[in-house]
Design a protein around this motif. Structure first.
Motif, PDB file in Angstrom:
ATOM      1  N   UNK A 187       0.849  -1.178   0.000  1.00 54.34           N
ATOM      2  CA  UNK A 187       0.000   0.000   0.000  1.00 54.34           C
ATOM      3  C   UNK A 187       0.889   1.234   0.000  1.00 54.34           C
ATOM      4  N   UNK A 188       0.278   2.417  -0.115  1.00 54.30           N
ATOM      5  CA  UNK A 188       1.087   3.629  -0.244  1.00 54.30           C
ATOM      6  C   UNK A 188       1.971   3.864   0.975  1.00 54.30           C
ATOM      7  N   UNK A 189       1.495   3.541   2.172  1.00 52.47           N
ATOM      8  CA  UNK A 189       2.316   3.689   3.369  1.00 52.47           C
ATOM      9  C   UNK A 189       3.503   2.737   3.325  1.00 52.47           C
ATOM     10  N   UNK A 190       3.273   1.524   2.859  1.00 50.22           N
ATOM     11  CA  UNK A 190       4.327   0.525   2.811  1.00 50.22           C
ATOM     12  C   UNK A 190       5.451   0.903   1.866  1.00 50.22           C
ATOM     13  N   UNK A 191       5.108   1.333   0.653  1.00 53.35           N
ATOM     14  CA  UNK A 191       6.158   1.653  -0.317  1.00 53.35           C
ATOM     15  C   UNK A 191       6.922   2.894   0.101  1.00 53.35           C
ATOM     16  N   UNK A 192       6.245   3.878   0.685  1.00 54.46           N
ATOM     17  CA  UNK A 192       6.935   5.080   1.151  1.00 54.46           C
ATOM     18  C   UNK A 192       7.887   4.749   2.288  1.00 54.46           C
ATOM     19  N   UNK A 193       7.460   3.892   3.196  1.00 56.64           N
ATOM     20  CA  UNK A 193       8.302   3.514   4.330  1.00 56.64           C
ATOM     21  C   UNK A 193       9.542   2.759   3.859  1.00 56.64           C
ATOM     22  N   UNK A 194       9.375   1.811   2.942  1.00 60.47           N
ATOM     23  CA  UNK A 194      10.516   1.038   2.456  1.00 60.47           C
ATOM     24  C   UNK A 194      11.531   1.924   1.749  1.00 60.47           C
ATOM     25  N   UNK A 195      11.055   2.832   0.913  1.00 54.94           N
ATOM     26  CA  UNK A 195      11.973   3.684   0.171  1.00 54.94           C
ATOM     27  C   UNK A 195      12.623   4.737   1.066  1.00 54.94           C
ATOM     28  N   UNK A 196      11.987   5.047   2.182  1.00 56.93           N
ATOM     29  CA  UNK A 196      12.570   5.999   3.129  1.00 56.93           C
ATOM     30  C   UNK A 196      13.614   5.326   4.012  1.00 56.93           C
ATOM     31  N   UNK A 197      13.298   4.156   4.544  1.00 50.43           N
ATOM     32  CA  UNK A 197      14.197   3.480   5.473  1.00 50.43           C
ATOM     33  C   UNK A 197      15.310   2.718   4.747  1.00 50.43           C
ATOM     34  N   UNK A 198      15.029   2.211   3.564  1.00 44.29           N
ATOM     35  CA  UNK A 198      16.025   1.480   2.771  1.00 44.29           C
ATOM     36  C   UNK A 198      16.478   2.398   1.643  1.00 44.29           C
ATOM     37  N   UNK A 199      17.167   3.474   2.028  1.00 42.68           N
ATOM     38  CA  UNK A 199      17.386   4.597   1.125  1.00 42.68           C
ATOM     39  C   UNK A 199      18.592   4.450   0.208  1.00 42.68           C
ATOM     40  N   UNK A 200      18.960   3.229  -0.146  1.00 46.38           N
ATOM     41  CA  UNK A 200      19.995   2.992  -1.155  1.00 46.38           C
ATOM     42  C   UNK A 200      19.527   1.852  -2.044  1.00 46.38           C
ATOM     43  N   UNK A 201      19.970   1.810  -3.297  1.00 51.77           N
ATOM     44  CA  UNK A 201      19.568   0.695  -4.166  1.00 51.77           C
ATOM     45  C   UNK A 201      19.919  -0.659  -3.580  1.00 51.77           C
ATOM     46  N   UNK A 202      21.119  -0.785  -3.020  1.00 47.50           N
ATOM     47  CA  UNK A 202      21.557  -2.075  -2.474  1.00 47.50           C
ATOM     48  C   UNK A 202      20.672  -2.529  -1.327  1.00 47.50           C
ATOM     49  N   UNK A 203      20.339  -1.617  -0.399  1.00 46.95           N
ATOM     50  CA  UNK A 203      19.506  -1.986   0.742  1.00 46.95           C
ATOM     51  C   UNK A 203      18.090  -2.351   0.307  1.00 46.95           C
ATOM     52  N   UNK A 204      17.535  -1.589  -0.613  1.00 46.75           N
ATOM     53  CA  UNK A 204      16.173  -1.852  -1.070  1.00 46.75           C
ATOM     54  C   UNK A 204      16.093  -3.198  -1.789  1.00 46.75           C
ATOM     55  N   UNK A 205      17.033  -3.435  -2.698  1.00 50.02           N
ATOM     56  CA  UNK A 205      17.034  -4.693  -3.451  1.00 50.02           C
ATOM     57  C   UNK A 205      17.283  -5.878  -2.527  1.00 50.02           C
ATOM     58  N   UNK A 206      18.189  -5.723  -1.578  1.00 53.64           N
ATOM     59  CA  UNK A 206      18.491  -6.816  -0.662  1.00 53.64           C
ATOM     60  C   UNK A 206      17.265  -7.170   0.187  1.00 53.64           C
ATOM     61  N   UNK A 207      16.482  -6.149   0.552  1.00 58.53           N
ATOM     62  CA  UNK A 207      15.262  -6.407   1.331  1.00 58.53           C
ATOM     63  C   UNK A 207      14.256  -7.201   0.506  1.00 58.53           C
TER      64      UNK A 207
END
Length: 484
Positions: A187-207
């Motif tokens: 949901x919109x809260x979920x995607x915003x939170x992930x992109x805020x807390x996992x604020x690098x390509x490597x961290x986001x992809x690894x998650x």
């Protein structure tokens, strides 16, 4: 010759918001809204495409699908589920199939006269699929609060459930099709939170990879909300950051369930305060990357204008691929060195990456002087100096497989300016190169008395309630991130 990259804009406001959020993590260089298929007169491929280091992330965003709250909740939920989630899944699977079949027919614009810059034809290309939903939070919170007060209003997940059960259980999502690529429904809260807390390509992809492995290989059955799985993931940081899959502890039946209180507890903990501090420390690094990225997309680079975009992207990728833990440390050394050296003095510092110790960064601060007739002459002199540093670094740090020389204006300069040189350190240094490096060190005083900066994360997890909060707010931990 580098030229400006003209992108299409999102079709609706929801897509434009998503693209803006994603651009802050993946930068303008790797974020592309509304790519097109080179068939049928140029049809939209997907709402947002991220490409980074042979990885594609495809986003489908259907906008705010109205939840018919005046109807019976199961009827309203079924209609919303089909329109918001199933339609996104259909679009995502179609886009994935097209890219796999026709990788050379992906275009930046509807007229299909500008190919997508990056090569997506590799057989080992990794693809992640994300369906973004909007406008559901109030109805979800109202429903969950009627069961037990205190809901965050995000979707919940029970992955092994058949669709028949999901249609009878409002605001719960499953693994849409276990026989196909996993779809992350956010949901919109979920995607915003992930992109805020996992604020690098490597961290986001690894998650994303961690989540898929947890569900399909390690029997993760249910989570209260996306934020709760994120809490589980972030609290399992290693010395190199989040570079591994945390060990999953199942219940007595061999299943793992993460309750909806996990994020609430984690966000008031020492590990979260430390994570937040890293985000703050890494901001300077992120801003530098943003400038590099934007100048490449706009075609306004100061150096290398004769080089194609892929060469620029590959160089900047070395900086962008550092995870949050590594960025925080690199940023700290970069700015500490910059601020500690007098104005108009050349200086340098050598720092290995935490994430990839075989990658070594050489930060060079080169002074601006009135003797330069213009900016281009200054850049030429700095570039020549950086090449000398690169040559010596190859000799002095023989274990380094990749050397990144980062050049910037030292204090007192009239303009902000950065440039980078990437050097392959895997090739052994020849005798002639060794002698030349020694000569450069002696004559130009380059890295002649410099050794690598080593650092340790230390025992940073132990913070007393009356000690200063690790998030650098200046408050005591108990009155900041340690509040219940």
């Amino acid at each position: 010759m580098l030229k400006p990259t003209i992108k299409e804009t999102g079709v609706n406001e929801s897509e434009r918001i998503l693209e803006k959020i994603a651009r802050e993590t993946f930068l303008s260089l790797w974020s592309y809204p509304s790519l097109y298929r080179g068939v049928g007169g140029g049809k939209e491929l997907i709402d947002l495409t991220i490409y980074f280091n042979n990885t594609l992330i495809l986003f489908s965003d259907k906008g705010e699908v109205k939840f018919q709250s005046d109807r019976d909740i199961q009827i309203a939920w079924g209609r919303w589920y089909r329109s918001a989630i199933k339609e996104s899944a259909k679009q995502l699977y179609a886009a994935e199939t097209f890219i796999q079949r026709y990788p050379n027919r992906v275009f930046l614009n509807k007229s299909c006269d500008e190919h997508f810059h990056f090569d997506v034809s590799s057989k080992d290309l990794k693809i992640y699929l994300i369906a973004v939903t909007r406008g559901i939070s109030k109805d979800a919170k109202r429903h969950f609060d009627s069961i037990a007060p205190g809901s965050s209003g995000t979707l919940s997940y029970y992955y092994p459930a058949p669709e028949s059960l999901i249609l009878q259980t409002p605001f719960m999502v499953n693994d849409l099709d276990p026989t196909k690529t996993f779809i992350h429904v956010l949901d919109d809260k979920g995607v915003e939170l992930l992109l805020e807390e996992l604020a690098t390509p490597t961290d986001f992809i690894n998650y994303l990879n961690f989540k898929e492995c947890a569900i399909r290989e390690h029997n993760l059955v249910s989570i209260g909300g996306e934020e709760d799985l994120l809490a589980y993931y972030l609290q399992e940081s290693g010395e190199k950051g989040h570079d591994y899959i945390p060990y999953l502890i199942p219940d007595g039946k061999g299943k793992l369930k993460i309750p909806d209180s996990a994020w609430k507890h984690f966000s008031n903990s020492v590990p979260y305060a430390l994570h937040y501090a890293k985000r703050k420390s890494a901001k300077g690094w992120n801003e530098i990357l943003q400038r590099f990225s934007d100048s490449i997309i706009s075609g306004s680079v100061g150096e290398g204008a004769d080089l194609p975009i892929l060469m620029h992207a590959k160089a900047v990728e070395s900086l962008a691929s550092e995870n949050l833990t590594s960025r925080a440390m690199l940023s700290r050394f970069l700015f500490e060195k910059y601020n500690s050296v007098p104005k108009n003095v050349r200086s340098s510092v050598v720092v290995p990456s935490i994430m990839r110790p075989e990658r070594v960064f050489v930060f060079v601060f080169f002074p601006w002087g009135n003797s330069y007739k213009d900016y281009s002459e200054y850049l030429s002199e700095r570039s020549s100096c950086m090449k000398l540093y690169a040559h010596v670094a190859r000799y002095k740090f023989p274990k380094a497989e990749e050397i990144v020389v980062f050049g910037a204006v030292s204090q007192g300069g009239v303009i902000d300016s950065e440039s980078i040189i990437i050097l392959d350190g895997k090739q052994p240094v020849t005798g002639a190169e060794r002698l030349l490096a020694q000569k450069i060190m002696k004559e130009h005083k380059i890295l002649d008395s410099v050794t690598e900066k080593r650092y340790s994360l230390g025992n940073q997890w132990k913070v007393g309630r009356n000690e200063e909060c690790p998030c650098e707010s200046g408050k005591k931990f108990k009155k900041c991130c340690g509040q219940p």
